[in-house]
Scaffold this motif. Structure first.
Motif: not given
Length: 449
Positions: A313-338
């Protein structure tokens, strides 16, 4: 009381041209109207009412070019017969959206995803949540500097404001249930404490060792929220084992003590004097060497919750790293525009909502094809949604269903390789820095140049 049920023809035309808004089942006018009424807000008939604004901000979040001009250009190109709003009109309409709207929409998207998935990702009939934090950068504007501050790194102060953000993600469902964003010096632990109300009783939390404090373990246990986390680096496992009780192979019941100075600082009489937890030793091999890690859990029943299942179960904790990567890299939230604080908050909220809506489509594609959702590419899904948006603007319901089914099959066909235990260095082969860094105000450097 303004009429919010009759929308103008211009609004309806603009709403249909916004690519992501064509998937009307995911975020409907009725849903936004219901939330507005619950919050006690109304709106007038205008070219950019709240439903259109929410969809346009979600569309902007998944588009590769996040500029407002690109968004308005797409609206104009889709239908040249309608009146296209200006940049200033779009910004004014965005500023009129209530801040309370976004948490409600994100909560609705998470609940919709949970209903879609059902009880598939429960652990012993308990839902599992993952917590982790990160940072986002933004333009160097005085208002943002005052709100979020600079990051103090080993190389000195950062050149742009940096905000601290902590996410609460539901395991398997992949939905962001809640998040907290604040000043860079705000601790992730403090942000996590503010999200406790979002975690239902009788559930499980997975997080890093930085959250493994006596206070967190004790207070969550009082609400029957169980925890699986690595042992904090300041606690010595073998000293705990000496005073504990062995209950199986590589697992013990040990007692955590709270230091008197910390008890005085918390000033919480509900905290126990000691906390019984289960200590599990995990042995593994890394780079040809045998290593070990110590896990702490408040799941004390070693028969019902075996050590092997807890480790898995704990090995699945890495899922949140992938979700943060999707938000910051794929959806480009790493650098906000506002460039304003309120707009930065809205930009983050719209990106999180877009993330949840894309995952809703991914789970729909998984349900239709039988491919596990964790294997489906998030980036491929976002691009496919944009690519099929023109065909989905049709008014023919039968044709729309056919196009939507074809879109789901195409999303499911774009899968990621199954690579367990993959280790990749955080290095790039191609040189990316062509110029030096601007470390002083641009006006001064112009005079020097």
């Amino acid at each position: 009381m303004h009429n919010i049920d009759k929308l103008t023809k211009s609004h309806q035309a603009i709403s249909k041209t916004i690519s992501f808004a064509t998937i009307r089942d995911l975020i409907t006018d009725a849903e936004i109207q219901t939330v507005y009424r619950q919050l006690g807000y109304t709106w007038r008939q205008r070219l950019l009412p709240p439903p259109t604004m929410v969809r346009s901000m979600v569309y902007r979040s998944i588009h590769r070019n996040r500029s407002i001009k690109t968004l308005l250009t797409d609206i104009a190109a889709a239908n040249i017969q309608i009146q296209t709003p200006t940049d200033a009109a779009w910004c004014r309409a965005r500023s009129k959206l209530p801040a309370e709207l976004w948490p409600q929409l994100i909560q609705h998207s998470e609940q919709r995803l949970t209903r879609l998935v059902g009880h598939k990702y429960l652990y012993c009939d308990l839902p599992v949540f993952i917590i982790d934090g990160s940072t986002v950068s933004m333009p160097d504007e005085p208002q943002l500097v005052k709100t979020f501050g600079y990051a103090d790194t080993k190389h000195g102060m950062s050149r742009f404001p940096v905000a601290r953000i902590t996410f609460l993600v539901r395991l398997g469902v992949q939905a962001v249930c809640s998040y907290e964003i604040g000043h860079y010096r705000t601790g992730e632990d403090a942000q996590f404490n503010r999200m406790w109300s979002k975690i239902p009783n009788h559930s499980i939390c997975l997080f890093d060792k930085k959250f493994c404090s006596f206070y967190n373990l004790a207070k969550l246990r009082q609400r029957h929220i169980f925890v699986v986390t690595p042992l904090h680096q300041k606690r010595k496992p073998y000293e705990l084992i000496k005073a504990g009780k062995r209950i199986g192979n590589d697992q013990w019941i040990v007692f955590l003590q709270l230091a008197p100075q910390l008890r005085k600082r918390y000033n919480d009489k509900s905290l126990p004097l000691c906390l019984p937890v289960r200590l599990i030793r995990v042995k593994f091999r890394h780079n040809g060497k045998f290593r070990q890690m110590w896990l702490v859990t408040t799941l004390l029943d070693h028969i019902k919750y075996s050590s092997s299942s807890v480790i898995k179960l704990y090995r699945q904790r890495w899922e949140i790293e992938s979700r943060i990567g999707s938000l910051k890299t794929t959806l480009q939230m790493k650098v906000l525009q506002s460039k304003k604080t309120k707009n930065a908050y809205y930009e983050v909220a719209a990106t999180v909502l877009a993330h949840n809506l894309v995952w809703t489509v991914i789970h729909q594609a998984s349900r239709q094809t039988g491919i596990p959702p964790e294997r489906i590419s998030f980036l491929g899904a976002a691009r496919t949604i944009l690519a099929f948006s023109i065909r989905l603007q049709t008014e023919d319901i039968c044709e729309r269903h056919k196009v939507y089914a074809a879109m789901l099959y195409h999303i499911a066909s774009q899968t990621n390789l199954y690579r367990p235990n993959r280790i990749e260095p955080r290095l790039v082969k191609r040189q990316t820095r062509s110029y030096g860094f601007l470390k002083i105000p641009r006006g001064k450097i112009r005079k020097i140049a």
